[in-house]
Scaffold this active site. Sequence first.
Site, mmCIF file in Angstrom:
data_model
loop_
_atom_site.group_PDB
_atom_site.id
_atom_site.type_symbol
_atom_site.label_atom_id
_atom_site.label_comp_id
_atom_site.label_asym_id
_atom_site.label_seq_id
_atom_site.Cartn_x
_atom_site.Cartn_y
_atom_site.Cartn_z
ATOM 1 N N GLU A 149 29.447 42.661 47.225
ATOM 2 C CA GLU A 149 28.676 42.966 48.434
ATOM 3 C C GLU A 149 28.324 41.724 49.240
ATOM 4 O O GLU A 149 27.141 41.338 49.353
ATOM 5 C CB GLU A 149 27.411 43.753 48.077
ATOM 6 C CG GLU A 149 27.712 45.121 47.526
ATOM 7 C CD GLU A 149 26.494 46.022 47.442
ATOM 8 O OE1 GLU A 149 25.376 45.498 47.311
ATOM 9 O OE2 GLU A 149 26.670 47.239 47.518
ATOM 10 N N GLU A 313 30.901 52.033 44.334
ATOM 11 C CA GLU A 313 29.626 52.464 43.760
ATOM 12 C C GLU A 313 29.215 53.759 44.450
ATOM 13 O O GLU A 313 28.879 53.744 45.633
ATOM 14 C CB GLU A 313 28.560 51.380 43.973
ATOM 15 C CG GLU A 313 28.910 50.075 43.287
ATOM 16 C CD GLU A 313 27.880 48.974 43.518
ATOM 17 O OE1 GLU A 313 26.770 49.279 43.978
ATOM 18 O OE2 GLU A 313 28.207 47.800 43.249
#
Length: 692
Positions: A149, A313
């Site tokens: 991320e 995710e």
Amino acid sequence: MLLDGTNITLGTCYYPEHWDRSIWADDLTRMKEAGISVVRVAEFAWSKIEPREGEYTYEFFDDFLDLAWEAGMRVIFSTPTATPPAWLTEEYPEVLNATRDGDLIRHGSRRHYNYNSPVYRELSANIVERAARHYAGHPAVVGWQVDNEFNCENQTFYSESDNMAFRRFLKEKYGTVECLNEAWGTVFWNQTYTAFSEVHVPRRTNSGAVNPHLELDYIRFISDSVCSFAAMQADILRQYIKPGDFITTNGMFGHIDNHALTRDNLTFYTYDSYPNFAYCVDGFQAQEPFKDRWSSRSLAEVRSISPKFGIMEQQSGANGWNVSMEAPAPRPGQMTLWTMQSIAHGADYISYFRWRTCTFGTEMYWHGILDYSGRENRRLKELREISRKVANLQEAAGAVYEARVAIVRDYDNQWDAEVDHWHGRILRPSEDALFTALQQSHVMFDYVYLDDFVSVGQLARYSVLFYPHPEILTKQRVKLLEQYTASGGKLVVGCRTGQKDLRGFCVAEPLPGLAAYLTGTDVPEYTLAAPDEADVVINWDGVKLAAPVFRDMLAVCGEDAQVLARYEGGCYAGEPALVRNCFGRGEVYYFGSTFDVATVKTFLDKLSVKEPLALLLRLPESCELAVRRKDNTDYIFVLNYTKEEAKINLLFPLEELLGGMREEGEVTVPAYGVKVYRTSCMEREAINRGKA
Ligand code: GLA
């Protein structure tokens, strides 16, 4: 191989370092039994490979990979650069990020590094190389995730390394300090530089305001820094990965040209989908009326970045850092709903965050599929049910999301809208309204980012383009839009089109600048909407549309342009507010204000694109409609995000794939329920012909 168009695959995120190794084998077996065949590991586990500088221990993940292989599990291995170890940040504090005031942001959370520290680049390159060299050949490994991320939690960087790198970036871009002065208009308020060494990343200033052209270039610089940091890692990984293994990263966060990042470095992009943010107890991101349906907007954006994409995710439990973001556990059905939301938008890999909920640390309330004890629970049961449903959807793998309408964007305008309040005030509400109206009218749409790589052919897939407020325009982008329109496309733009150039300067030509010829419109005057003129409307054939935030007074220029609507009330009463220009075989609409939901719906109606499947099925606004197409077969997803059941109406009998039944007439979609219907394009054409 994941995302090769032959399968839809389920995975999960696993943290072997959080658990006693005695439970690994059992966890892997239970995952398999629940339908999971891929795990992602290692993104925060630098110390498990290099516990002290220059000391390497590979056994931990060797053991895990061997067990995974025995269990028939495939593994996505991550480079662990999102969390440099304490020995590293202590020895080399220059790797840390800093606040705008230059204070170091200390070790103790995550992503506590800057992209430009030469030491960090070197140590990162080293750990990536060590990990890749050792683990890439393992048969269980099928792909790599770079970092974790990028830009999550923090999208601004003010360390001394960033300062130095910003100067190098500017020198490369502008060559001389004179050109830099010109490009930033530094003559204003005597900001003129005599050397690059006088330039800094944005700092605290007396009024709070910073030169807007500097700020725009600063965001471009951040993006460039992320991309080059990722490229450094991807270049190393490519030397070691097995043929057929992939490189990806997960996102998606601001201040990154994710299109360039993906194009230059990745096999495909993956998204982290947390729709439950909409249910945070403190109201965080609770976008009404859509709540978790709002995530469909991000999924559309990811599809633009990477037409083939996965979910690295996928939310499976309650949110909750121990300090923020608390949200309730997903209700029965929501885990399935969110999985299907991702699949409906084109994801063929869905990996749940996370297998087991951690018993310690900042994320001890951020739940996964299993709770702390690992006992059998409702979410695991739902996962098994999801696996069964996904098995019924395998034939849809590789099918392409079917959109005939697109919202056009580009990074220059997105970022300019962050630094320029006038721009931000119009772009954000218009983009929100577009999403809401398109969703409620069941119009599937894509985002298209105008960059050097977009062709007219790509634009021509869409019958209508909304480019709500392209303040910054370039000749090249205008040419593309002209070609698109000339060949029959319909383009809708809003106020403040063509106001600026790439530097973010306002243009000195009559507005809308470069867009004058394309739009057949002149803008003799404009104003922010005054609070005491809030009731001004735009009358389009008797339909009264709101004119919020900003108003361009319009005039036609050119023979093919005509006024379609005028302002009523306020200083611009009677003046043109909407101009349509016939351009080649297409049309351009210049709407003088910002778009609200009703305005967008009126456009969808007038341009005949709303309810594209109306001849096949009817559904309420509360349900999302999405279609994926493959080999002349359409997979029609109907998603109900509400806690009430919804009634839909099938005008023809259709095969429903999740339940394996044929359905017709009034059908109930349960609360948080999903239906997936299959129909052949031939059937649909016959229906369209029969009803026409
Ligand atoms: C992110 C991260 C994960 C985890 C989850 C939940 O998306 O990638 O590591 O922190 O959020 O907070």
